[in-house]
Design a protein around this motif. Structure first.
Motif, PDB file in Angstrom:
ATOM      1  N   TRP A  29     -36.654  12.027 -50.057  1.00  0.00           N
ATOM      2  CA  TRP A  29     -35.694  13.037 -49.597  1.00  0.00           C
ATOM      3  C   TRP A  29     -34.923  12.528 -48.383  1.00  0.00           C
ATOM      4  CZ3 TRP A  29     -35.405  15.654 -44.881  1.00  0.00           C
ATOM      5  CH2 TRP A  29     -34.475  16.693 -44.834  1.00  0.00           C
ATOM      6  N   CYS A  30     -35.608  11.858 -47.482  1.00  0.00           N
ATOM      7  CA  CYS A  30     -34.952  11.325 -46.275  1.00  0.00           C
ATOM      8  C   CYS A  30     -33.885  10.296 -46.645  1.00  0.00           C
ATOM      9  CB  CYS A  30     -35.985  10.695 -45.347  1.00  0.00           C
ATOM     10  SG  CYS A  30     -37.130  11.877 -44.583  1.00  0.00           S
ATOM     11  N   VAL A  31     -34.219   9.410 -47.589  1.00  0.00           N
ATOM     12  CA  VAL A  31     -33.256   8.401 -48.020  1.00  0.00           C
ATOM     13  C   VAL A  31     -32.043   9.070 -48.663  1.00  0.00           C
ATOM     14  CG1 VAL A  31     -32.872   6.513 -49.646  1.00  0.00           C
ATOM     15  CG2 VAL A  31     -34.952   6.568 -48.283  1.00  0.00           C
ATOM     16  N   THR A  32     -32.279  10.087 -49.490  1.00  0.00           N
ATOM     17  CA  THR A  32     -31.184  10.782 -50.168  1.00  0.00           C
ATOM     18  C   THR A  32     -30.249  11.441 -49.153  1.00  0.00           C
ATOM     19  OG1 THR A  32     -32.610  11.215 -52.082  1.00  0.00           O
ATOM     20  CG2 THR A  32     -30.618  12.567 -51.850  1.00  0.00           C
ATOM     21  N   VAL A  33     -30.830  12.058 -48.135  1.00  0.00           N
ATOM     22  CA  VAL A  33     -30.006  12.712 -47.103  1.00  0.00           C
ATOM     23  C   VAL A  33     -29.148  11.687 -46.376  1.00  0.00           C
ATOM     24  CG1 VAL A  33     -30.080  13.940 -44.900  1.00  0.00           C
ATOM     25  CG2 VAL A  33     -31.567  14.659 -46.772  1.00  0.00           C
ATOM     26  N   LEU A  34     -29.745  10.583 -45.998  1.00  0.00           N
ATOM     27  CA  LEU A  34     -28.998   9.555 -45.266  1.00  0.00           C
ATOM     28  C   LEU A  34     -27.928   8.922 -46.157  1.00  0.00           C
ATOM     29  CD1 LEU A  34     -31.983   7.887 -43.370  1.00  0.00           C
ATOM     30  CD2 LEU A  34     -30.201   9.337 -42.385  1.00  0.00           C
ATOM     31  N   GLN A  35     -28.241   8.717 -47.416  1.00  0.00           N
ATOM     32  CA  GLN A  35     -27.256   8.147 -48.342  1.00  0.00           C
ATOM     33  C   GLN A  35     -26.084   9.095 -48.567  1.00  0.00           C
ATOM     34  OE1 GLN A  35     -29.672   7.214 -51.752  1.00  0.00           O
ATOM     35  NE2 GLN A  35     -29.662   5.035 -51.258  1.00  0.00           N
ATOM     36  N   SER A  36     -26.370  10.365 -48.626  1.00  0.00           N
ATOM     37  CA  SER A  36     -25.304  11.345 -48.866  1.00  0.00           C
ATOM     38  C   SER A  36     -24.347  11.434 -47.683  1.00  0.00           C
ATOM     39  CB  SER A  36     -25.913  12.728 -49.116  1.00  0.00           C
ATOM     40  OG  SER A  36     -26.579  13.203 -47.950  1.00  0.00           O
TER      41      SER A  36
ATOM     42  N   TRP B 152     -34.797  -3.028 -41.829  1.00  0.00           N
ATOM     43  CA  TRP B 152     -34.344  -2.200 -42.941  1.00  0.00           C
ATOM     44  C   TRP B 152     -32.883  -1.837 -42.784  1.00  0.00           C
ATOM     45  CZ3 TRP B 152     -39.147  -1.458 -40.614  1.00  0.00           C
ATOM     46  CH2 TRP B 152     -40.251  -1.655 -41.461  1.00  0.00           C
ATOM     47  N   ARG B 153     -32.217  -1.740 -43.926  1.00  0.00           N
ATOM     48  CA  ARG B 153     -30.846  -1.251 -43.934  1.00  0.00           C
ATOM     49  C   ARG B 153     -30.705  -0.259 -45.085  1.00  0.00           C
ATOM     50  NH1 ARG B 153     -27.363  -5.567 -43.539  1.00  0.00           N
ATOM     51  NH2 ARG B 153     -29.044  -6.978 -42.952  1.00  0.00           N
ATOM     52  N   LEU B 154     -29.880   0.728 -44.906  1.00  0.00           N
ATOM     53  CA  LEU B 154     -29.680   1.744 -45.937  1.00  0.00           C
ATOM     54  C   LEU B 154     -28.800   1.183 -47.038  1.00  0.00           C
ATOM     55  CD1 LEU B 154     -30.224   4.678 -46.724  1.00  0.00           C
ATOM     56  CD2 LEU B 154     -28.118   5.305 -45.549  1.00  0.00           C
ATOM     57  N   ASN B 155     -29.307   1.229 -48.263  1.00  0.00           N
ATOM     58  CA  ASN B 155     -28.550   0.780 -49.431  1.00  0.00           C
ATOM     59  C   ASN B 155     -27.943   1.998 -50.093  1.00  0.00           C
ATOM     60  OD1 ASN B 155     -27.600  -0.198 -51.856  1.00  0.00           O
ATOM     61  ND2 ASN B 155     -29.317  -1.589 -52.165  1.00  0.00           N
ATOM     62  N   ARG B 156     -26.637   2.061 -50.130  1.00  0.00           N
ATOM     63  CA  ARG B 156     -25.962   3.253 -50.646  1.00  0.00           C
ATOM     64  C   ARG B 156     -26.048   3.367 -52.160  1.00  0.00           C
ATOM     65  NH1 ARG B 156     -22.241   1.301 -46.956  1.00  0.00           N
ATOM     66  NH2 ARG B 156     -20.861   0.540 -48.610  1.00  0.00           N
ATOM     67  N   ARG B 157     -26.394   2.278 -52.843  1.00  0.00           N
ATOM     68  CA  ARG B 157     -26.420   2.298 -54.304  1.00  0.00           C
ATOM     69  C   ARG B 157     -27.802   2.599 -54.872  1.00  0.00           C
ATOM     70  NH1 ARG B 157     -23.425  -2.027 -52.830  1.00  0.00           N
ATOM     71  NH2 ARG B 157     -25.190  -3.435 -53.118  1.00  0.00           N
ATOM     72  N   MET B 158     -28.829   2.466 -54.047  1.00  0.00           N
ATOM     73  CA  MET B 158     -30.192   2.681 -54.527  1.00  0.00           C
ATOM     74  C   MET B 158     -30.923   3.570 -53.537  1.00  0.00           C
ATOM     75  SD  MET B 158     -31.176  -1.193 -55.693  1.00  0.00           S
ATOM     76  CE  MET B 158     -32.852  -0.682 -56.075  1.00  0.00           C
ATOM     77  N   ALA B 159     -31.753   4.431 -54.029  1.00  0.00           N
ATOM     78  CA  ALA B 159     -32.508   5.330 -53.157  1.00  0.00           C
ATOM     79  C   ALA B 159     -33.692   4.578 -52.571  1.00  0.00           C
ATOM     80  CB  ALA B 159     -32.976   6.564 -53.932  1.00  0.00           C
ATOM     81  N   ASP B 160     -33.369   3.611 -51.753  1.00  0.00           N
ATOM     82  CA  ASP B 160     -34.434   2.782 -51.178  1.00  0.00           C
ATOM     83  C   ASP B 160     -33.894   2.132 -49.917  1.00  0.00           C
ATOM     84  OD1 ASP B 160     -36.635   0.142 -52.413  1.00  0.00           O
ATOM     85  OD2 ASP B 160     -36.800   1.576 -50.772  1.00  0.00           O
ATOM     86  N   TRP B 161     -34.813   1.636 -49.111  1.00  0.00           N
ATOM     87  CA  TRP B 161     -34.446   0.895 -47.906  1.00  0.00           C
ATOM     88  C   TRP B 161     -34.749  -0.563 -48.152  1.00  0.00           C
ATOM     89  CZ3 TRP B 161     -32.978   2.384 -42.783  1.00  0.00           C
ATOM     90  CH2 TRP B 161     -32.621   3.733 -42.694  1.00  0.00           C
ATOM     91  N   MET B 162     -33.783  -1.409 -47.831  1.00  0.00           N
ATOM     92  CA  MET B 162     -33.969  -2.840 -48.049  1.00  0.00           C
ATOM     93  C   MET B 162     -34.549  -3.488 -46.810  1.00  0.00           C
ATOM     94  SD  MET B 162     -30.453  -3.664 -50.065  1.00  0.00           S
ATOM     95  CE  MET B 162     -30.926  -5.364 -50.273  1.00  0.00           C
TER      96      MET B 162
ATOM     97  N   PRO C  89     -22.598   6.755 -33.236  1.00  0.00           N
ATOM     98  CA  PRO C  89     -23.641   7.708 -33.645  1.00  0.00           C
ATOM     99  C   PRO C  89     -23.227   8.550 -34.853  1.00  0.00           C
ATOM    100  CG  PRO C  89     -22.479   8.526 -31.715  1.00  0.00           C
ATOM    101  CD  PRO C  89     -21.932   7.151 -31.969  1.00  0.00           C
ATOM    102  N   TRP C  90     -24.230   8.907 -35.673  1.00  0.00           N
ATOM    103  CA  TRP C  90     -24.033   9.747 -36.844  1.00  0.00           C
ATOM    104  C   TRP C  90     -24.250  11.213 -36.473  1.00  0.00           C
ATOM    105  CZ3 TRP C  90     -26.816   7.181 -41.635  1.00  0.00           C
ATOM    106  CH2 TRP C  90     -26.193   5.951 -41.921  1.00  0.00           C
ATOM    107  N   SER C  91     -23.589  12.080 -37.227  1.00  0.00           N
ATOM    108  CA  SER C  91     -23.777  13.524 -37.013  1.00  0.00           C
ATOM    109  C   SER C  91     -24.724  14.120 -38.039  1.00  0.00           C
ATOM    110  CB  SER C  91     -22.424  14.243 -37.089  1.00  0.00           C
ATOM    111  OG  SER C  91     -21.818  14.037 -38.355  1.00  0.00           O
ATOM    112  N   VAL C  92     -25.406  13.270 -38.832  1.00  0.00           N
ATOM    113  CA  VAL C  92     -26.335  13.762 -39.832  1.00  0.00           C
ATOM    114  C   VAL C  92     -27.433  14.568 -39.155  1.00  0.00           C
ATOM    115  CG1 VAL C  92     -27.670  11.619 -39.756  1.00  0.00           C
ATOM    116  CG2 VAL C  92     -27.855  13.111 -41.750  1.00  0.00           C
ATOM    117  N   GLY C  93     -27.768  15.713 -39.738  1.00  0.00           N
ATOM    118  CA  GLY C  93     -28.818  16.570 -39.195  1.00  0.00           C
ATOM    119  C   GLY C  93     -28.324  17.776 -38.452  1.00  0.00           C
TER     120      GLY C  93
END
Length: 524
Positions: free
Chosen positions: A453-460, A514-524, A470-474
């Motif tokens: 769920w955390c990855v999905t939120v960050l990807q969205s 780790w870096r957020l991968n926008r194409r996969m619900a995972d952290w690289m 800084p991000w405004s997510v949350g």
């Protein structure tokens, strides 16, 4: 010429061996006398030895010793002149200076000698790209001064003694306390170990020693291990290692990525004043050295800046954070056992009555503000915290006083301010209070963190574009969601390692951030 096991170094004749030993001891005694001179002068003054009648015989004795040492130096020179191996080495050195070809340099690296005679391999003046060449000459700015009355002549007169004392502290014992590896006595004691480490890097890993000249004129001693192979991705990523305050590339953190199965090419370098490097390790000199190392990697070694990873241990976090601040295209940064700011650690070891003086000295001359520099970098970051660290803690055996905690919190609060509210900081602090993996997992599971769920939120939040921190997510999220994201991000940005500060980091603990991968619900 000192001989190292396994390296083809010039053999020592009888005269050269004994005279070199005498001169070595004389140099060690001189260094010891230099550092103990304040106490020695006080003792001699109290005993009444500092007077004209006593100084004349002493001066005669010193003169006789100097004449003897001059004679010993002449005997050593005569011994070297009659040493065929030494003459062969001189011919190789001269040939390499005239024709610095790879084959000549390969012959030369089999010898250990005064690094000041090593041929120049790269200078900052060779850089033609103005974007890169301006980084090294930019000045590190001290803390901003107050306006108005603080700038008055009266204030300047009042603070003049403080400025003078701060300067003397910084340029005497302060710098040596901060960087004990720059002390000649320590280097002399470690010399056999350093020579063995250098021999290992050259023989086992085919290391290439190089001399770089920074924009301040300091010569920087480096070691490069090239693992690139034609047609393969192996070794295409370069790890630049930044050592601790008593670390040298010969025996330091460079060995961690080297032991990683050949995945990385590795470039190590010594601080100014360490090993073969010249100068003194003040912040501006450190930044200049880091700058020429990066330029050397790009322009001479042929690496893309996006293929460079900066890896630092302890105080090396200053040059590492400076590097990613000045070269934001760098792939990622790994900070092991590093801190956010030097000042709290300096206040810990100095008397409380010295607090204003320590603050002024650190901010003016030794402002190692790692967190401030790291916040200006947008790329992937990994922090490694030693759970039993005894050096960068401000309280004895208190894991919550580890300044790595503050580095993590400052980074998360800058990048995710809407997540790291008071409640987010509280749960992260609770997680940081865990001293072992069981406690850490217990805190994590207690808040029922859903990684997917955390990855999905960050990807969205960044579906098809790069969003700068800084991000405004949350901001539109309930407390439970912010708590989950805060713990999730803390565990992604920091890894715990159950050991003390000076334990070498095993290769198994060295990971890419780790870096957020926008194409996969995972952290690289």
């Amino acid at each position: 010429m000192d001989q190292v096991t396994g390296m083809e170094l010039p053999g020592l004749g009888v005269w050269e061996k004994h005279t070199d030993s005498i001169l070595g001891w004389a140099s060690a005694l001189w260094s010891l006398s230099y550092y103990s001179s304040p106490l020695l002068l006080c003792y001699l003054y109290r005993k009444g030895y500092i007077c004209s009648s006593k100084l004349v015989p002493v001066s005669q004795y010193v003169g006789a010793v100097l004449v003897c040492l001059l004679g010993v130096a002449c005997l050593r020179g005569w011994g070297r002149w009659n040493n065929s191996e030494y003459l062969h080495f001189l011919s190789i050195l001269e040939e390499t200076k005239n024709k610095p070809t790879p084959s000549n340099k390969k012959k030369l690296k089999c010898y250990d000698f005064d690094f000041s005679y090593w041929p120049l391999d790269f200078s900052w003046t060779e850089v033609s790209n103005p974007k890169l060449s301006t980084a090294g000459v930019s000045l590190l700015k001290p803390e901003p001064k107050l306006r108005g009355a603080a700038d008055s002549v009266l204030h300047s007169v009042r603070t003049l003694p403080c400025h003078i004392i701060s300067f003397l502290i910084a340029h005497s014992f302060g710098r040596r306390m901060l960087y004990p590896g720059s002390v000649g006595l320590l280097q002399r004691a470690m010399r056999p170990m350093l020579l063995q480490g250098q021999a290992r890097l050259i023989e086992e890993f085919d290391g290439q020693r190089n001399k770089l000249v920074a924009c301040d004129g300091n010569e920087i001693d480096t070691m490069f291990v090239d693992r690139r192979k034609d047609g393969e991705r192996t070794g295409r990523t370069l790890v630049i290692c930044c050592e601790g305050n008593a670390g040298f590339y010969e025996v330091g953190c460079m060995n961690t990525p080297l032991s990683h199965g050949g995945d990385y090419s590795v470039l190590g370098w010594n601080h100014p004043g360490f090993g073969g490097s010249t100068g003194v390790p003040f912040p501006q000199n450190e930044a200049n050295a880091m700058d020429v190392v990066i330029q050397f990697a790009i322009h001479k070694l042929g690496f893309e800046i996006t293929d460079i990873v900066i890896y630092a241990w302890s105080i090396g976090g200053f040059t590492a954070s400076w590097a990613v601040m000045s070269y934001p295209e760098i792939q990622s940064i790994v900070l092991d056992a590093s801190f956010d700011d030097l000042l709290p650690l300096a206040l810990k070891v100095m008397p409380n009555s010295w607090r204003p003086l320590v603050q002024h000295t650190v901010r003016q001359y030794m402002n190692l503000n790692n967190a401030e520099q790291l916040l200006k970098y947008q790329g992937p970051v990994l922090l490694i915290r030693r759970t039993k660290d005894e050096i960068i803690t401000t309280g004895p055996e208190d894991i919550m006083s580890n300044r790595g905690n503050d580095l993590l919190l400052k980074l998360l609060q800058f990048r995710y301010p809407k997540i790291m509210t008071d409640e987010g900081v509280r749960v992260v602090r609770q997680w940081l209070g865990s001293s072992n993996p069981i406690e850490e997992a217990s805190v994590y599971s207690g808040y029922e963190v859903d990684d997917d769920w955390c990855v999905t939120v960050l990807q969205s939040y960044q579906p098809d574009r790069e969003v700068l921190f800084p991000w405004s997510v949350g901001e539109d999220m309930d407390s439970d969601g912010r708590r989950q994201l805060a713990l999730f991000l803390a565990r992604k940005y920091m890894r715990n390692f159950e050991t003390t500060h000076c334990t070498p980091l095993p290769a198994s603990e060295f990971h890419s951030p780790w870096r957020l991968n926008r194409r996969m619900a995972d952290w690289m």
